[in-house]
Design an enzyme around this catalytic site. Structure first.
Site, PDB file in Angstrom:
ATOM      1  N   CYS A  53      -6.510  29.622   4.546  1.00 34.02           N
ATOM      2  CA  CYS A  53      -7.407  30.730   4.191  1.00 34.02           C
ATOM      3  C   CYS A  53      -6.811  31.545   3.038  1.00 34.02           C
ATOM      4  O   CYS A  53      -5.678  32.026   3.127  1.00 34.02           O
ATOM      5  CB  CYS A  53      -7.649  31.633   5.388  1.00 34.02           C
ATOM      6  SG  CYS A  53      -8.779  33.002   5.005  1.00 34.02           S
TER       7      CYS A  53
ATOM      8  N   GLY B  62     -13.096  19.885  -0.232  1.00 38.15           N
ATOM      9  CA  GLY B  62     -13.316  20.620  -1.466  1.00 38.15           C
ATOM     10  C   GLY B  62     -14.273  19.943  -2.422  1.00 38.15           C
ATOM     11  O   GLY B  62     -14.058  18.790  -2.814  1.00 38.15           O
TER      12      GLY B  62
ATOM     13  N   ARG C 203     -19.019  24.216   2.034  1.00 40.21           N
ATOM     14  CA  ARG C 203     -20.148  24.864   1.364  1.00 40.21           C
ATOM     15  C   ARG C 203     -21.293  23.906   1.034  1.00 40.21           C
ATOM     16  O   ARG C 203     -22.425  24.349   0.826  1.00 40.21           O
ATOM     17  CB  ARG C 203     -19.645  25.557   0.095  1.00 40.21           C
ATOM     18  CG  ARG C 203     -18.778  26.784   0.379  1.00 40.21           C
ATOM     19  CD  ARG C 203     -18.170  27.382  -0.883  1.00 40.21           C
ATOM     20  NE  ARG C 203     -17.171  26.510  -1.478  1.00 40.21           N
ATOM     21  CZ  ARG C 203     -16.673  26.665  -2.698  1.00 40.21           C
ATOM     22  NH1 ARG C 203     -17.114  27.653  -3.461  1.00 40.21           N
ATOM     23  NH2 ARG C 203     -15.752  25.839  -3.161  1.00 40.21           N
TER      24      ARG C 203
END
Length: 330
Positions: free
Chosen positions: A102, A204, A228
């Site tokens: 994080c 990623g 995402r």
């Protein structure tokens, strides 16, 4: 392609990433139902966990449909991490995931947790060792390539983690200082894979099925973790795993199917969080779901101004009915 985490077999090598404010139980259930190898909880602060705050206890709730599911913990105190891990094992967690990735200031700088632990390999090792020893279930680790470009020590930390009993490592291909800017360095992830014998997952910038295949080829990893790329597309992990297995693409849901998915998701959010919190959390999903559709900007503005769930449902009903009608006339 299946994947094994010690004695737990995943049906595919595609994993839903832990995302704060996103991967709550309703979203995990949805993605799992649509198809994915494993889901991971939102990051839970170990200190909050052992205090058993209302928020942390809700975040670690598990449903039978999620198996296998990992609870991700963050913290800087080995004893507290160990206690939090044991508590989650007792509550039914199948896997504990340690967060050393994080990048947000509150976690990495103020709490000296998350990606900050990559700057102190000795202390990181103490946290890993304490957590692994505290539980009988598998413990995994998620990290970045390093703190910054001058200290990309992920391969070395991965080897330390393997020697201490970690069962799988996920690497996000950015440094902490990159945050979410620039590009994920998939080629560097290969160095982590070559440093250890245990499964390594690449993470990623996976927004297409081809991205997942390329990451696996470039990094030589055993699977992918998608974050995402699932915004507004909870069906995307299933499309990825289908593509990796068959080399053919699975069509996205029709507008009617998408509408049904959204309504079930939002109903579950209201049921799980209550109307006030559920409405607040659902609005970002509504924005993501409507992205790219005709007149979505006006719809999003109206949705953000609603305070009652029945009003939001009517807005969704009207918006998607117009989209469906428009697509049939094209």
């Amino acid at each position: 392609m299946s994947l094994k985490i010690r004695d737990i077999e995943l049906k595919s090598n595609v994993i839903l990433a832990p995302m704060t404010g996103v991967t709550d139980l309703p979203f995990r259930n949805l993605v799992k139902r649509l198809g994915v190898g494993m889901v991971v909880s939102e990051m839970i602060a170990s200190q909050s966990m052992i205090r058993q705050t209302r928020r942390s206890m809700q975040m670690c709730q598990i449903s039978p449909e999620e198996y296998p599911m990992a609870v991700q913990l963050a913290g800087c105190d080995p004893d507290v991490m160990a206690e939090a891990a044991k508590l989650n094992e007792d509550l039914g967690a199948h896997i504990i995931d340690i967060n050393m990735g994080c990048p947000v200031k509150k976690v990495a700088e103020k709490s000296y947790a998350g990606s900050a632990l990559m700057k102190d390999e000795l202390h990181a090792a103490k946290i890993i060792e304490a957590t692994v020893k505290a539980v009988k279930i598998p413990v995994t680790l998620k990290m970045r390539t390093g703190w910054d470009d001058t200290n990309r020590n992920a391969p070395r930390l991965a080897k330390i983690a393997e020697d201490l009993g970690i069962q799988m490592i996920t690497v996000h291909g950015r440094t902490r200082m990159q945050m979410y800017t620039g590009k994920s360095d998939w080629s560097f992830i290969r160095q982590v894979k070559e440093a250890v014998k245990l499964p390594v997952i690449g993470n990623g910038d996976i927004v297409t099925e081809e991205d997942a295949r390329t990451l696996i080829e470039v990094a030589g990893v055993d699977g992918v973790m998608i974050g995402r790329g699932t915004y507004g597309r909870p069906w995307f992990p299933n499309q990825v795993q289908h593509f990796l297995k068959t080399k053919t693409k699975l069509a996205s849901p029709t507008l009617q199917e998408r509408k049904d998915i959204i309504m079930k998701h939002l109903n579950h959010m209201i049921e799980y969080h209550g109307e006030q919190t559920g409405m607040m959390l659902s609005k970002k999903h509504v924005g993501w779901y409507s992205k790219g559709l005709p007149d979505s900007a006006g719809f999003r503005l109206a949705a953000m101004q609603t305070t009652k769930y029945n009003d939001l449902k009517q807005l969704l009903e009207d918006f998607f009915s117009q989209c469906i009608e428009g697509s049939q006339q094209d």
